[in-house]
Scaffold this active site. Sequence first.
Site, PDB file in Angstrom:
ATOM      1  N   ILE A   1      13.821  -6.077  -4.890  1.00 45.89           N
ATOM      2  CA  ILE A   1      12.974  -5.214  -5.738  1.00 45.89           C
ATOM      3  C   ILE A   1      13.738  -4.842  -7.010  1.00 45.89           C
ATOM      4  CG2 ILE A   1      11.551  -3.132  -5.801  1.00 45.89           C
ATOM      5  CD1 ILE A   1      11.630  -3.191  -2.674  1.00 45.89           C
TER       6      ILE A   1
ATOM      7  N   ASN B   1      27.002  -4.413  -4.827  1.00 53.32           N
ATOM      8  CA  ASN B   1      28.208  -4.926  -4.156  1.00 53.32           C
ATOM      9  C   ASN B   1      27.963  -6.327  -3.586  1.00 53.32           C
ATOM     10  OD1 ASN B   1      26.613  -4.475  -1.936  1.00 53.32           O
ATOM     11  ND2 ASN B   1      27.975  -2.999  -0.942  1.00 53.32           N
ATOM     12  N   LEU B   2      26.803  -6.881  -3.845  1.00 49.27           N
ATOM     13  CA  LEU B   2      26.420  -8.235  -3.416  1.00 49.27           C
ATOM     14  C   LEU B   2      26.449  -8.382  -1.892  1.00 49.27           C
ATOM     15  CD1 LEU B   2      28.154 -10.410  -6.197  1.00 49.27           C
ATOM     16  CD2 LEU B   2      25.858  -9.415  -6.180  1.00 49.27           C
ATOM     17  N   SER B   3      26.291  -7.281  -1.170  1.00 45.48           N
ATOM     18  CA  SER B   3      26.287  -7.372   0.291  1.00 45.48           C
ATOM     19  C   SER B   3      25.020  -8.059   0.788  1.00 45.48           C
ATOM     20  CB  SER B   3      26.418  -5.985   0.929  1.00 45.48           C
ATOM     21  OG  SER B   3      25.367  -5.143   0.490  1.00 45.48           O
TER      22      SER B   3
ATOM     23  N   SER C   1      10.243   4.848   1.601  1.00 45.50           N
ATOM     24  CA  SER C   1       9.467   3.856   2.339  1.00 45.50           C
ATOM     25  C   SER C   1       8.338   4.526   3.113  1.00 45.50           C
ATOM     26  CB  SER C   1      10.420   3.176   3.324  1.00 45.50           C
ATOM     27  OG  SER C   1       9.726   2.419   4.277  1.00 45.50           O
TER      28      SER C   1
ATOM     29  N   TYR D   1      17.672   3.303  10.180  1.00 40.78           N
ATOM     30  CA  TYR D   1      17.282   2.978   8.802  1.00 40.78           C
ATOM     31  C   TYR D   1      16.218   3.958   8.303  1.00 40.78           C
ATOM     32  CZ  TYR D   1      14.683   0.939   4.966  1.00 40.78           C
ATOM     33  OH  TYR D   1      14.021   0.787   3.768  1.00 40.78           O
TER      34      TYR D   1
ATOM     35  N   LYS E   1      16.094   7.175   5.205  1.00 45.91           N
ATOM     36  CA  LYS E   1      15.130   7.437   4.121  1.00 45.91           C
ATOM     37  C   LYS E   1      14.665   8.890   4.179  1.00 45.91           C
ATOM     38  CE  LYS E   1      15.318   3.428   2.251  1.00 45.91           C
ATOM     39  NZ  LYS E   1      16.069   3.271   1.006  1.00 45.91           N
TER      40      LYS E   1
ATOM     41  N   ASN F   1       4.447  -2.409   1.826  1.00 50.79           N
ATOM     42  CA  ASN F   1       5.150  -3.666   2.123  1.00 50.79           C
ATOM     43  C   ASN F   1       5.232  -4.561   0.888  1.00 50.79           C
ATOM     44  OD1 ASN F   1       4.290  -2.544   4.762  1.00 50.79           O
ATOM     45  ND2 ASN F   1       5.242  -4.399   5.550  1.00 50.79           N
TER      46      ASN F   1
ATOM     47  N   LEU G   1       7.615 -10.519   7.422  1.00 50.87           N
ATOM     48  CA  LEU G   1       6.543 -11.501   7.629  1.00 50.87           C
ATOM     49  C   LEU G   1       6.459 -12.579   6.542  1.00 50.87           C
ATOM     50  CD1 LEU G   1       4.065 -12.385   9.248  1.00 50.87           C
ATOM     51  CD2 LEU G   1       2.721 -10.667   7.994  1.00 50.87           C
TER      52      LEU G   1
ATOM     53  N   SER H   1       6.037 -16.659  14.795  1.00 49.15           N
ATOM     54  CA  SER H   1       5.534 -15.887  15.936  1.00 49.15           C
ATOM     55  C   SER H   1       4.767 -14.688  15.402  1.00 49.15           C
ATOM     56  CB  SER H   1       6.706 -15.373  16.790  1.00 49.15           C
ATOM     57  OG  SER H   1       7.403 -16.448  17.359  1.00 49.15           O
TER      58      SER H   1
HETATM   59  P1  NAD Z   1      17.740  -5.838  -1.035  1.00 48.33           P
HETATM   60  O1  NAD Z   1      18.666  -5.888   0.128  1.00 48.33           O
HETATM   61  O2  NAD Z   1      17.209  -7.121  -1.565  1.00 48.33           O
HETATM   62  O3  NAD Z   1      18.417  -5.044  -2.243  1.00 48.33           O
HETATM   63  C1  NAD Z   1      19.349  -4.034  -2.052  1.00 48.33           C
HETATM   64  C2  NAD Z   1      20.585  -4.373  -2.886  1.00 48.33           C
HETATM   65  O4  NAD Z   1      21.530  -3.325  -2.745  1.00 48.33           O
HETATM   66  C3  NAD Z   1      21.260  -5.654  -2.457  1.00 48.33           C
HETATM   67  O5  NAD Z   1      21.455  -6.474  -3.600  1.00 48.33           O
HETATM   68  C4  NAD Z   1      22.603  -5.204  -1.884  1.00 48.33           C
HETATM   69  O6  NAD Z   1      23.627  -6.136  -2.142  1.00 48.33           O
HETATM   70  C5  NAD Z   1      22.818  -3.892  -2.614  1.00 48.33           C
HETATM   71  N1  NAD Z   1      23.621  -2.891  -1.919  1.00 48.33           N
HETATM   72  C6  NAD Z   1      23.518  -2.458  -0.636  1.00 48.33           C
HETATM   73  N2  NAD Z   1      24.417  -1.512  -0.397  1.00 48.33           N
HETATM   74  C7  NAD Z   1      25.120  -1.322  -1.547  1.00 48.33           C
HETATM   75  C8  NAD Z   1      26.176  -0.458  -1.933  1.00 48.33           C
HETATM   76  N3  NAD Z   1      26.751   0.391  -1.071  1.00 48.33           N
HETATM   77  N4  NAD Z   1      26.635  -0.541  -3.201  1.00 48.33           N
HETATM   78  C9  NAD Z   1      26.097  -1.403  -4.088  1.00 48.33           C
HETATM   79  N5  NAD Z   1      25.102  -2.238  -3.773  1.00 48.33           N
HETATM   80  C10 NAD Z   1      24.615  -2.192  -2.513  1.00 48.33           C
HETATM   81  O7  NAD Z   1      16.550  -4.848  -0.630  1.00 48.33           O
HETATM   82  P2  NAD Z   1      15.158  -4.572  -1.357  1.00 48.33           P
HETATM   83  O8  NAD Z   1      14.091  -5.114  -0.502  1.00 48.33           O
HETATM   84  O9  NAD Z   1      15.244  -4.941  -2.778  1.00 48.33           O
HETATM   85  O10 NAD Z   1      15.102  -3.003  -1.198  1.00 48.33           O
HETATM   86  C11 NAD Z   1      15.505  -2.126  -2.232  1.00 48.33           C
HETATM   87  C12 NAD Z   1      15.333  -0.697  -1.766  1.00 48.33           C
HETATM   88  O11 NAD Z   1      13.981  -0.475  -1.422  1.00 48.33           O
HETATM   89  C13 NAD Z   1      16.151  -0.313  -0.546  1.00 48.33           C
HETATM   90  O12 NAD Z   1      16.588   1.009  -0.691  1.00 48.33           O
HETATM   91  C14 NAD Z   1      15.157  -0.423   0.580  1.00 48.33           C
HETATM   92  O13 NAD Z   1      15.500   0.398   1.662  1.00 48.33           O
HETATM   93  C15 NAD Z   1      13.907   0.050  -0.108  1.00 48.33           C
HETATM   94  N6  NAD Z   1      12.664  -0.426   0.520  1.00 48.33           N
HETATM   95  C16 NAD Z   1      12.468  -1.761   0.702  1.00 48.33           C
HETATM   96  C17 NAD Z   1      11.300  -2.213   1.301  1.00 48.33           C
HETATM   97  C18 NAD Z   1      11.081  -3.668   1.569  1.00 48.33           C
HETATM   98  O14 NAD Z   1      10.235  -3.996   2.388  1.00 48.33           O
HETATM   99  N7  NAD Z   1      11.760  -4.578   0.902  1.00 48.33           N
HETATM  100  C19 NAD Z   1      10.326  -1.285   1.691  1.00 48.33           C
HETATM  101  C20 NAD Z   1      10.556   0.071   1.478  1.00 48.33           C
HETATM  102  C21 NAD Z   1      11.730   0.492   0.878  1.00 48.33           C
HETATM  103  C1  WQD Z   2       4.813  -6.857   9.048  1.00 48.15           C
HETATM  104  C2  WQD Z   2       3.900  -7.264  10.201  1.00 48.15           C
HETATM  105  C3  WQD Z   2       5.023  -7.545  12.299  1.00 48.15           C
HETATM  106  C4  WQD Z   2       7.447 -10.976  11.242  1.00 48.15           C
HETATM  107  C5  WQD Z   2       9.366  -3.293   7.627  1.00 48.15           C
HETATM  108  C6  WQD Z   2      10.208  -2.071   7.860  1.00 48.15           C
HETATM  109  C7  WQD Z   2       9.729  -0.936   7.019  1.00 48.15           C
HETATM  110  C8  WQD Z   2       9.611  -1.349   5.556  1.00 48.15           C
HETATM  111  C9  WQD Z   2       8.876  -2.624   5.386  1.00 48.15           C
HETATM  112  C10 WQD Z   2      11.610  -0.765   4.399  1.00 48.15           C
HETATM  113  C11 WQD Z   2       4.222  -6.534  11.505  1.00 48.15           C
HETATM  114  C12 WQD Z   2       4.432  -8.850  11.816  1.00 48.15           C
HETATM  115  C13 WQD Z   2       6.542  -9.937  11.177  1.00 48.15           C
HETATM  116  C14 WQD Z   2       7.162 -12.082  12.080  1.00 48.15           C
HETATM  117  C15 WQD Z   2       5.080 -11.039  12.707  1.00 48.15           C
HETATM  118  N1  WQD Z   2      10.886  -1.610   4.983  1.00 48.15           N
HETATM  119  N2  WQD Z   2       5.397  -9.970  11.892  1.00 48.15           N
HETATM  120  N3  WQD Z   2       5.969 -12.078  12.768  1.00 48.15           N
HETATM  121  O1  WQD Z   2       7.312  -4.022  10.075  1.00 48.15           O
HETATM  122  O2  WQD Z   2       5.703  -3.372   8.245  1.00 48.15           O
HETATM  123  O3  WQD Z   2       8.047  -2.982   7.935  1.00 48.15           O
HETATM  124  O4  WQD Z   2       9.412  -3.625   6.234  1.00 48.15           O
HETATM  125  O5  WQD Z   2      11.519   0.411   4.304  1.00 48.15           O
HETATM  126  O6  WQD Z   2      10.619   0.094   7.179  1.00 48.15           O
HETATM  127  O7  WQD Z   2      10.118  -1.718   9.215  1.00 48.15           O
HETATM  128  O8  WQD Z   2       7.210  -5.317   7.890  1.00 48.15           O
HETATM  129  O9  WQD Z   2       7.278  -7.705   7.328  1.00 48.15           O
HETATM  130  O10 WQD Z   2       8.640  -6.874   9.298  1.00 48.15           O
HETATM  131  O11 WQD Z   2       6.163  -6.951   9.473  1.00 48.15           O
HETATM  132  O12 WQD Z   2       4.041 -11.092  13.352  1.00 48.15           O
HETATM  133  O13 WQD Z   2       7.942 -13.038  12.211  1.00 48.15           O
HETATM  134  O14 WQD Z   2       4.130  -8.650  10.462  1.00 48.15           O
HETATM  135  O15 WQD Z   2       4.865  -7.413  13.683  1.00 48.15           O
HETATM  136  O16 WQD Z   2       3.026  -6.287  12.156  1.00 48.15           O
HETATM  137  P1  WQD Z   2       7.015  -3.904   8.658  1.00 48.15           P
HETATM  138  P2  WQD Z   2       7.402  -6.775   8.482  1.00 48.15           P
END
Ligand code: NAD
Ligand code: WQD
Length: 344
Positions: A14, A34-36, A127, A152, A156, A182, A203, A219
Amino acid sequence: MARKILVTGGTGYIGSHTVVELQQAGYEVIIVDNLSNSNADVIEGIVRITGQRPVFEKLDCTDMPAMQALFDRHRGIDGIIHFAASKAVGESVKKPLKYYRNNIVSLINLLELMPKFDVKGIVFSSSCTVYGEPDSNPIDESAPIKPATSPYGNTKQINEEIIQDFIHSGAPIKSVILRYFNPIGAHPSAEIGELPLGVPQNLVPFITQTGIGIRKELSVFGNDYNTPDGTCIRDFINVVDLAKAHVIAIERMLENKSNESVEIFNLGTGRGLSVLELIHVFEKVTGKPLNYKIVGRREGDIEQIWANPERANKILGWKAEESIEDTMASAWKWQLRLRERGIM
Ligand code: NAD
Ligand code: WQD
């Protein structure tokens, strides 16, 4: 002079899309990552889209001396968008301290440094997981926060509280907390997108990797839920739409458009789609049948959740615009690009 925004986690999924939107809106961006869970090559994708190279600092947000030195080196940071966090729900159950340390210490460090360096505001990535299983849908921001079902998710909730407590204590900063539903899809150029390490837990990357043959079959976790087709329902939001909301949020804070010091917004489409419906959209836009089978439920899954995004629509003037078809097509285009480049 262009405003300077620090984007933590800016090479992540994001974060990278948000850096593009910030640059295109005229902001100067400094990325800390930190590229983790990402790769520095992401920067090249950003440059190919915007023609601008963001400053990149490979640093860990939990490292206070390094973060302090960063703010010293880059005087005049106006605002922060804080994406950096560990985000794998399953891993957080196995390694809770990793999640508490990374996600909570990173935020505390930033909050401590903000007043010292006169940084005005922070946008925080929260989230929909904070809502747990909703009592009803669509869900708005006044819905109760349910006990977290994973470390996790708990980070949040705790981070939201830390921000609120700090601001209520009189800290001279503002915050916008964004609760994402999502996020899916990729930039339409396919220069940046989601790059999960190892087997995808989410997913959409699992769907696209199955479509291209990296995975044998998808699955589907359960078709006995109390939903029209029995599979879970989510609010899938295009990542570029999501990124654009961050630009609006940061501008709102820096221009003092709100009287509130902390504002919370749901970022979703307002439409729930089932897992099977999403698979069918993928099949429609790619013209390919997807190999999937129904298996048992995944532990901890929410049955159904989708956003009421009216607050963001009205107050931010933001709305999710992209269709689900274009969004799934962008995810597929990105998967094809990864193949072309020999990455996956
Ligand atoms: P992502 O893992 O792709 O991006 C997170 C980045 O942060 C990564 O590049 C990682 O290397 C870096 N990072 C982690 N810990 C670090 C640290 N201590 N110092 C510096 N860099 C660090 O994840 P994303 O999907 O882009 O998510 C971004 C944010 O949005 C996160 O806070 C995540 O919890 C939140 N979020 C994501 C989703 C989702 O579904 N992707 C949904 C809700 C909230
Ligand atoms: C979506 C739907 C699965 C994979 C997660 C985190 C949530 C938020 C968003 C950060 C579910 C189904 C998935 C697969 C499947 N992240 N599924 N087969 O569970 O809504 O949320 O990401 O904050 O905290 O929990 O997202 O993409 O994992 O799953 O059937 O191989 O797809 O059961 O119903 P979810 P998801």
